[in-house]
Design a protein around this motif. Sequence first.
Motif, PDB file in Angstrom:
ATOM      1  N   PRO A   8       0.799  -1.226   0.000  1.00 19.36           N
ATOM      2  CA  PRO A   8       0.000   0.000   0.000  1.00 19.36           C
ATOM      3  C   PRO A   8       0.831   1.275   0.000  1.00 19.36           C
ATOM      4  CG  PRO A   8      -0.795  -1.521   1.663  1.00 19.36           C
ATOM      5  CD  PRO A   8       0.466  -2.097   1.112  1.00 19.36           C
ATOM      6  N   ALA A  12       0.484   4.521  -2.308  1.00 15.52           N
ATOM      7  CA  ALA A  12       0.208   5.800  -1.667  1.00 15.52           C
ATOM      8  C   ALA A  12       1.270   6.849  -1.966  1.00 15.52           C
ATOM      9  CB  ALA A  12       0.082   5.605  -0.160  1.00 15.52           C
ATOM     10  N   VAL A  16      -1.391   9.359  -3.195  1.00 22.19           N
ATOM     11  CA  VAL A  16      -2.083   9.886  -2.022  1.00 22.19           C
ATOM     12  C   VAL A  16      -1.218  10.854  -1.225  1.00 22.19           C
ATOM     13  CG1 VAL A  16      -3.288   9.253   0.102  1.00 22.19           C
ATOM     14  CG2 VAL A  16      -3.490   7.794  -1.916  1.00 22.19           C
ATOM     15  N   CYS A  99      -2.937   9.364   5.498  1.00 22.71           N
ATOM     16  CA  CYS A  99      -2.884   8.518   4.307  1.00 22.71           C
ATOM     17  C   CYS A  99      -3.855   7.346   4.442  1.00 22.71           C
ATOM     18  CB  CYS A  99      -1.459   8.014   4.093  1.00 22.71           C
ATOM     19  SG  CYS A  99      -1.288   6.902   2.698  1.00 22.71           S
ATOM     20  N   ARG A 103      -6.977   6.726   1.984  1.00 20.55           N
ATOM     21  CA  ARG A 103      -7.047   5.515   1.163  1.00 20.55           C
ATOM     22  C   ARG A 103      -8.286   4.685   1.465  1.00 20.55           C
ATOM     23  NH1 ARG A 103      -4.523   1.636   1.594  1.00 20.55           N
ATOM     24  NH2 ARG A 103      -3.622   1.790   3.638  1.00 20.55           N
ATOM     25  N   GLN A 109     -10.045   2.227  -1.017  1.00 18.43           N
ATOM     26  CA  GLN A 109      -9.060   1.239  -1.432  1.00 18.43           C
ATOM     27  C   GLN A 109      -9.055   0.098  -0.424  1.00 18.43           C
ATOM     28  OE1 GLN A 109      -5.348   3.329  -1.900  1.00 18.43           O
ATOM     29  NE2 GLN A 109      -5.986   4.288  -3.793  1.00 18.43           N
TER      30      GLN A 109
END
Length: 118
Positions: A8, A12, A16, A99, A103, A109
């Motif tokens: 992830p 990110a 992100v 974050c 997400r 996500q």
Amino acid sequence: MPKKIIVPCEVAVKDVIPAIKALLAIKLSERGYSQKEIAEILDISIAEVNYLLKGKRGDEELKKILSKDSDFMDLLESFSRKIVNNEKSTDPLSLCVLCSYARRKVLKQEQACPYDIT
């Protein structure tokens, strides 16, 4: 076919986090922080702060999506208030919480991360 490994943070860091840094840089700039001070807080170069403030970094569509989410913006406001008030804590300020929220709760996500908010 074997399963793919999903990291992830790799996802990110490309999308992100730049959007979050841009929104945070804007928030701090609105509070009167100089680009140099923002650079020191975010541990990035002054040039990078300039890019964030001018919209040259951070996906514009993602920034709009995050900006429209009142819970995310409240979390960002709380985060920036900790910076402004120079709150002492045993835990360092980390973008992971922002974050993770962005997400999971805003972008929906599925990938898990140790900081994910349930």
